[in-house]
Design an enzyme around this catalytic site. Structure first.
Site, PDB file in Angstrom:
ATOM      1  CG  ASN A  54     -43.232 -19.078  47.276  1.00 55.42           C
ATOM      2  OD1 ASN A  54     -43.039 -19.798  46.293  1.00 55.42           O
ATOM      3  ND2 ASN A  54     -42.316 -18.882  48.198  1.00 55.42           N
ATOM      4  CB  ALA A 107     -30.642 -22.191  52.080  1.00 62.82           C
ATOM      5  CB  ILE A 127     -38.251 -17.795  37.483  1.00 66.91           C
ATOM      6  CG1 ILE A 127     -36.896 -17.107  37.448  1.00 66.91           C
ATOM      7  CG2 ILE A 127     -38.704 -18.179  36.137  1.00 66.91           C
ATOM      8  CD1 ILE A 127     -35.770 -17.952  36.831  1.00 66.91           C
ATOM      9  N   GLY A 168     -42.161 -13.444  52.270  1.00 63.02           N
ATOM     10  CA  GLY A 168     -43.147 -14.524  52.362  1.00 63.02           C
ATOM     11  C   GLY A 168     -43.673 -14.729  53.776  1.00 63.02           C
ATOM     12  CB  CYS A 183     -43.926 -24.147  49.828  1.00 65.78           C
ATOM     13  SG  CYS A 183     -43.084 -23.369  51.118  1.00 65.78           S
ATOM     14  N   GLY A 216     -36.225 -12.091  37.766  1.00 66.68           N
ATOM     15  CA  GLY A 216     -35.020 -12.919  37.632  1.00 66.68           C
ATOM     16  C   GLY A 216     -33.843 -12.135  37.100  1.00 66.68           C
ATOM     17  N   GLY A 217     -32.983 -11.696  38.009  1.00 68.08           N
ATOM     18  CA  GLY A 217     -31.739 -11.052  37.593  1.00 68.08           C
ATOM     19  C   GLY A 217     -31.897  -9.654  37.039  1.00 68.08           C
ATOM     20  N   GLY A 256     -30.281 -13.554  40.831  1.00 65.09           N
ATOM     21  CA  GLY A 256     -29.352 -12.544  40.319  1.00 65.09           C
ATOM     22  C   GLY A 256     -29.102 -12.692  38.823  1.00 65.09           C
TER      23      GLY A 256
HETATM   24  C1  LIG Z   1     -32.701 -13.697  50.131  1.00 66.29           C
HETATM   25  C2  LIG Z   1     -33.905 -14.028  49.297  1.00 66.29           C
HETATM   26  C3  LIG Z   1     -35.122 -14.303  49.938  1.00 66.29           C
HETATM   27  C4  LIG Z   1     -36.236 -14.629  49.173  1.00 66.29           C
HETATM   28  N1  LIG Z   1     -37.449 -14.871  49.806  1.00 66.29           N
HETATM   29  C5  LIG Z   1     -38.548 -15.143  49.067  1.00 66.29           C
HETATM   30  C6  LIG Z   1     -39.814 -15.326  49.700  1.00 66.29           C
HETATM   31  O1  LIG Z   1     -39.953 -15.204  50.929  1.00 66.29           O
HETATM   32  N2  LIG Z   1     -40.887 -15.634  48.912  1.00 66.29           N
HETATM   33  C7  LIG Z   1     -40.776 -15.749  47.545  1.00 66.29           C
HETATM   34  O2  LIG Z   1     -41.774 -16.012  46.864  1.00 66.29           O
HETATM   35  N3  LIG Z   1     -39.586 -15.537  46.915  1.00 66.29           N
HETATM   36  C8  LIG Z   1     -38.490 -15.252  47.646  1.00 66.29           C
HETATM   37  N4  LIG Z   1     -37.287 -15.028  47.009  1.00 66.29           N
HETATM   38  C9  LIG Z   1     -37.225 -15.100  45.542  1.00 66.29           C
HETATM   39  C10 LIG Z   1     -37.273 -13.696  44.906  1.00 66.29           C
HETATM   40  O3  LIG Z   1     -38.480 -13.042  45.217  1.00 66.29           O
HETATM   41  C11 LIG Z   1     -37.100 -13.790  43.368  1.00 66.29           C
HETATM   42  O4  LIG Z   1     -38.152 -14.559  42.828  1.00 66.29           O
HETATM   43  C12 LIG Z   1     -35.776 -14.409  42.967  1.00 66.29           C
HETATM   44  O5  LIG Z   1     -34.738 -14.010  43.829  1.00 66.29           O
HETATM   45  C13 LIG Z   1     -35.381 -14.080  41.523  1.00 66.29           C
HETATM   46  O6  LIG Z   1     -35.262 -12.688  41.330  1.00 66.29           O
HETATM   47  P1  LIG Z   1     -33.842 -11.896  41.411  1.00 66.29           P
HETATM   48  O7  LIG Z   1     -32.881 -12.625  40.534  1.00 66.29           O
HETATM   49  O8  LIG Z   1     -34.162 -10.511  40.974  1.00 66.29           O
HETATM   50  O9  LIG Z   1     -33.421 -11.944  42.852  1.00 66.29           O
HETATM   51  C14 LIG Z   1     -36.149 -14.702  47.748  1.00 66.29           C
HETATM   52  C15 LIG Z   1     -34.920 -14.415  47.130  1.00 66.29           C
HETATM   53  C16 LIG Z   1     -33.812 -14.077  47.881  1.00 66.29           C
HETATM   54  C17 LIG Z   1     -32.518 -13.758  47.164  1.00 66.29           C
END
Ligand SMILES: Cc1cc2nc3c(=O)[nH]c(=O)nc-3n(C[C@H](O)[C@H](O)[C@H](O)COP(=O)(O)O)c2cc1C
Length: 337
Positions: free
Chosen positions: A142, A85, A206, A61, A145, A258-259, A232
């Site tokens: 995104n 976070a 998501i 982002g 925010c 998502g995961g 995850g």
């Molecule tokens: C460490 C980390 C940093 C992330 N940074 C962003 C971000 O900068 N912008 C954004 O839209 N989503 C961000 N996400 C969300 C992911 O793009 C994704 O939507 C979310 O982790 C769910 O997918 P997953 O379960 O495959 O990780 C971040 C997720 C993680 C774990």
């Protein structure tokens, strides 16, 4: 030109199976993208992953100005996932353009910039400036925010605010526009419809689900920020339900996130109606997860003689009665279920 009348011949040539998809004006060789914030700016993983084989790369982002993010600890592993976070740490648009973009411009893979701001005008300025950059395939907004002016309510949790920010960005860019939705809402369909009405070309969902973890020994939160975003495998069933709901609510394409850890997970999202998927947390466990998913999807098509991935998309069967049995297991198929 010769016509291929023999279906068996396709079986011997995996290239005859079409994985290409188009999502809101972004043309991808396969439906597997990287999720923002989990794949850096691509270059960090270039020695492990052939980036040109990915469907799309969504970068970390970006905000107008650099952001240091939150203080550590910023991540914690949880059962079936992780909390983060990070606080959207990034170098800001200008440094991104100077330092990261030149490498990305050498790739054949569509590059999507994920943007965020705390006010609508920050999103608008980002969109305006991105519009003039070379080699950008699209913008992912995104909207998770907090809006400073609205007292910290996330844009993406209120259909009216979601509409306003997406519409404002839409007016400034002709690039394909993806609205990335927050799951921290009661009615995802209402938000999806508002961003569609505002002119988004696609929705992705998501983002992470708000959660927390506590260290019982110290009675302190495990994250300095106290709460963080859960991602995850733990969130996959929720993500899948929301993607299914969104796919029914809007006509624009839906990108499932998502995961997703392997090709079977990706297939679930495609079956409920996603036209593409993004892979996030899996990259931390296995940096090659994205490419293994691409190969797993190809393997699934070949094994079942399904010539086009579009035949899978939205193919969920909810009626009573027998279902056709398809095989999903074959050599080289990523994932163990
Ligand atoms: C460490 C980390 C940093 C992330 N940074 C962003 C971000 O900068 N912008 C954004 O839209 N989503 C961000 N996400 C969300 C992911 O793009 C994704 O939507 C979310 O982790 C769910 O997918 P997953 O379960 O495959 O990780 C971040 C997720 C993680 C774990």
């Amino acid at each position: 030109m010769m016509c291929n009348l023999n279906p068996q011949s396709a079986i011997h040539n995996p290239q005859s199976y079409n994985l290409a998809v188009e999502v809101g004006g972004i043309f991808m060789k396969n439906p597997v993208m990287t999720a923002s914030g989990t794949f850096g700016y691509g270059q960090e993983l270039a020695s492990l992953v052939d980036l040109n084989r990915l469907g799309g790369i969504i970068v970390k982002g970006l905000s107008l100005k650099p952001s240091a993010g939150n203080p550590p600890p910023r991540t914690v592993e949880t059962c079936g996932g992780m909390l983060n976070a990070i606080g959207l740490e990034n170098p800001g648009l200008e440094a991104f353009v100077q330092e990261k973009l030149p490498f990305l411009q050498t790739l054949e893979t569509p590059i999507v910039l994920n943007i965020y701001g705390h006010e609508t005008k920050a999103y608008v300025e980002l969109a305006e400036r991105i519009q003039d950059l070379e080699g950008i395939a699209g913008i992912e907004v995104n909207i998770s925010c907090p809006n400073v002016k609205a007292g910290g309510i996330a844009f993406g949790t209120d259909p009216k605010m979601a509409f306003e920010v997406v519409k404002a960005v839409r007016e400034k860019t002709g690039l394909p526009l993806i609205a990335k939705l927050s799951p921290n809402v009661a009615d995802i369909k209402a938000i999806a419809r508002s961003v569609e009405e505002a002119g988004a070309d696609a929705v992705s969902l998501i983002n992470t689900i708000t959660g927390m973890a506590v260290d019982v020994a110290t009675r302190r939160p495990k994250l300095a920020n106290i709460t963080g975003g859960l991602s995850g495998p733990a969130i996959k069933p929720i993500a899948l339900r929301m993607v299914w709901e969104a796919a029914q609510a809007v006509r624009i394409p839906v990108i499932g996130i998502g995961g997703i850890m392997d090709a079977l997970d990706a297939l679930e999202f495609l079956i409920v109606g996603a036209r593409a998927v993004q892979v996030g947390t899996a990259n931390f466990v296995n940096p090659r997860a994205t490419l293994e998913i691409v190969e797993g999807l190809r393997s699934y098509l070949v094994k079942n003689n399904i010539t086009d991935i579009s035949n899978i998309i939205g193919s969920l069967r909810t009626e009573q009665g027998a279902s056709p049995q398809v095989e999903y297991w074959s050599d080289g198929f990523a994932g163990k279920k």
